[in-house]
Design an enzyme around this catalytic site. Structure first.
Site, PDB file in Angstrom:
ATOM      1  N   GLU A 342       7.417   2.340   6.317  1.00  0.00           N
ATOM      2  CA  GLU A 342       7.113   1.408   7.587  1.00  0.00           C
ATOM      3  C   GLU A 342       8.473   1.047   8.092  1.00  0.00           C
ATOM      4  O   GLU A 342       8.572  -0.120   7.938  1.00  0.00           O
ATOM      5  CB  GLU A 342       6.104   0.278   7.378  1.00  0.00           C
ATOM      6  CG  GLU A 342       5.712  -0.433   8.759  1.00  0.00           C
ATOM      7  CD  GLU A 342       4.917  -1.448   8.630  1.00  0.00           C
ATOM      8  OE1 GLU A 342       4.411  -1.841   7.271  1.00  0.00           O
ATOM      9  OE2 GLU A 342       4.360  -2.180   9.445  1.00  0.00           O
ATOM     10  N   HIS A 367       0.991   3.468   6.587  1.00  0.00           N
ATOM     11  CA  HIS A 367       2.146   4.318   7.829  1.00  0.00           C
ATOM     12  C   HIS A 367       2.849   5.419   7.498  1.00  0.00           C
ATOM     13  O   HIS A 367       2.690   6.470   8.136  1.00  0.00           O
ATOM     14  CB  HIS A 367       3.124   2.894   7.752  1.00  0.00           C
ATOM     15  CG  HIS A 367       2.500   1.561   8.420  1.00  0.00           C
ATOM     16  ND1 HIS A 367       2.149   1.356   9.647  1.00  0.00           N
ATOM     17  CD2 HIS A 367       2.136   0.439   7.856  1.00  0.00           C
ATOM     18  CE1 HIS A 367       1.798   0.337   9.853  1.00  0.00           C
ATOM     19  NE2 HIS A 367       1.585  -0.167   8.790  1.00  0.00           N
TER      20      HIS A 367
END
Ligand SMILES: [Zn+2]
Length: 496
Positions: A342, A367
């Site tokens: 992320e 993510h």
């Protein structure tokens, strides 16, 4: 092209023949490339086709209007600026009706919409004290406040200051009119983001509020046509007005009881599981203890605990590799759902978390924003079918990407990498449940031609990627298919 056509073309003036050759080559190339995206090839039946045609028209109207006037293209803009307009979008309203199956990426104390959160605070206004020191807001329920801070009842703050609710709201969400100027970089917004969790904890860790909160979360997601949730939670200890505290084992039991209660009155609700998590700023011993807690709880409540994760700002937190000995020790016994990649940084620890997540046999990746830059990681993700949990609005608000048409998920989808859509912390940015994130995924992360089949694939992906057993997934899928049929009927009748 057959021989006689070729001969005819050779006899035509050069430019004309060139043009036909060119157009044929173009058609072949675009045919091979066109919209390699989720679900695009499934054949629809007559009713589905009818509903789909309507939905496509809504989409084309909105996109084409945005092409003429870019300011009208909501999907390219910051969520804070266009939230009100999105609620009027026909596409969004269909997405709200759509059975979205499962939420697989969300954080326990950041799930309820700001509006519902404030309704909850108003319902439990009695005994709620607020203390403000250096613009840091603390909250706690007391019969008699302690001396650790200059506590004042919420009611008294409101009497003293007519705009106090606005002030409190500004400390419980990231919403501002001018996000680009207010938050100058990711470090700044993450400081504010983590402060919100801290302010909220005093409110949500009060047992009566926590119980009502969890029930309201389930209701809000259910109303948004989400049937099942897997939620990251640190299982924070709770307290009550008698100064009794409830440990994490008790908290798990309390949560399970609320979910069971909810199930009895909501027949289409399929379930809820916890991914036990801890902050990535922990010392090794803290992580070990939380992993052991996850293991103990999963032995006690095998159907309620999905696994384990580490949360927090990856660029500033400790990398997974710092905890590798502990994580290796538990890897055979716990399923992992690691946040990894992320980040915008390339070749830094947050980015390298992707290597460790894969090596530690993660079940999904939270993510995976930076995976785009790693062909070998992408190959492994695709081969091992490790779904990426994509959270569009979170990535935009937390400043990984501004225009979501440039989000790497566009690429993941086109390469056949499995994805699901999560809403991460909708409470903090004024989103409701999951539909806002699905709206951006559909309008900003897929090509013009995608339609209901894209949404269908997202929903089915979320069932397949869940931590349910194979048998449970089949039951869930059948339940979801019922909802899909109802949705198709409703969409055919819909007048917007
Ligand atoms: Zn997250």
């Amino acid at each position: 092209m057959n021989l006689s056509t070729t001969l005819v073309l050779l006899l035509l003036p050069t430019t004309f023949a060139d043009n036909i050759f060119y157009m044929k080559a173009r058609k072949a190339l675009s045919g091979k490339d066109a919209c390699h995206t989720l679900g695009v090839r499934r054949k629809l039946d007559t009713d589905e086709e009818k509903a789909n045609e309507k939905f496509r028209q809504y989409k084309y109207e909105e996109l084409d209007e945005g092409l003429i006037d870019n300011n009208k293209l909501l999907a390219r803009q910051h969520f804070f600026r266009v939230e009100n307009q999105i609620s009027k979008s026909k596409v969004f309203n269909v997405i709200k009706m759509f059975p979205k199956a499962a939420l697989l990426h969300g954080h326990g104390t950041a799930l309820l919409s700001t509006k519902k959160l404030f309704q909850l605070i108003n319902r439990f206004e009695d005994n709620l004290y607020i203390c403000i020191e250096n613009n840091n807001v603390k909250a706690r329920y007391f019969t008699n406040p302690d001396k650790t801070c200059s506590w004042l009842l919420l009611k008294d703050w409101r009497d003293k200051n007519g705009t106090f609710d606005l002030y409190l709201k500004s400390h419980l969400s990231l919403i501002v009119d001018n996000p680009e100027e207010t938050y100058r970089n990711q470090n700044e917004i993450w400081v504010k983001f983590e402060k919100i969790f801290s302010t909220l904890s005093g409110i949500l860790n009060y047992k009566p509020v926590f119980e009502a909160y969890l029930y309201d979360v389930l209701q809000e997601f259910y109303d948004d046509n989400v049937m099942y949730l897997e939620v990251r939670s640190g299982l924070s200890m709770l307290y009550d007005l008698n100064e009794k505290s409830y440990d994490r084992f008790e908290v798990a039991k309390i949560m399970k009881a609320i979910v069971e209660k909810f199930k009895t009155t909501h027949k289409n609700f399929f379930g809820f599981k916890i991914i036990v998590s801890t902050h990535r700023n922990q010392e090794n011993e803290g992580v070990r203890q939380r992993a052991q807690l996850a293991l103990d709880l999963s032995n006690l409540h095998p159907n309620f605990i999905a696994g384990f994760d580490l949360v927090g700002y990856e660029d500033k937190g400790k990398p997974l590799s710092d905890y590798k000995d502990i994580l290796l020790q538990y890897s055979g016994q716990l399923k992992y759902f690691f946040h990894a990649g992320e980040t915008n940084w390339f070749g830094y620890p947050a980015d390298h978390n992707l290597f460790d997540a894969i090596l530690l046999n993660t079940t999904r990746i939270g993510h995976g924003f930076s995976a785009l830059k790693h062909p070998e990681i992408l190959r492994k993700i695709k081969d091992a079918k490790i779904p990426l949990e994509i959270c569009p609005i979170s990535n935009q608000v937390l400043m990984l990407v501004s225009d979501l048409r440039n989000h790497p998920a566009n690429f993941y989808i086109s390469k056949g990498i499995p994805i699901v859509i999560g809403s991460d912390d909708p409470s903090f940015w004024g989103a409701v449940a999951l539909s806002h994130d699905w709206y951006y995924a559909f309008m900003a992360m897929s090509c013009r031609e995608t339609d209901l089949r894209f949404l269908e694939k997202l929903a089915i992906n979320s069932i397949i990627a869940s931590a349910l057993t194979h048998a449970e997934k089949i039951i869930f899928l059948n339940k979801w298919k019922e909802q899909w049929r109802f949705f198709i009927e409703d969409l055919i009748k819909l007048q917007l």
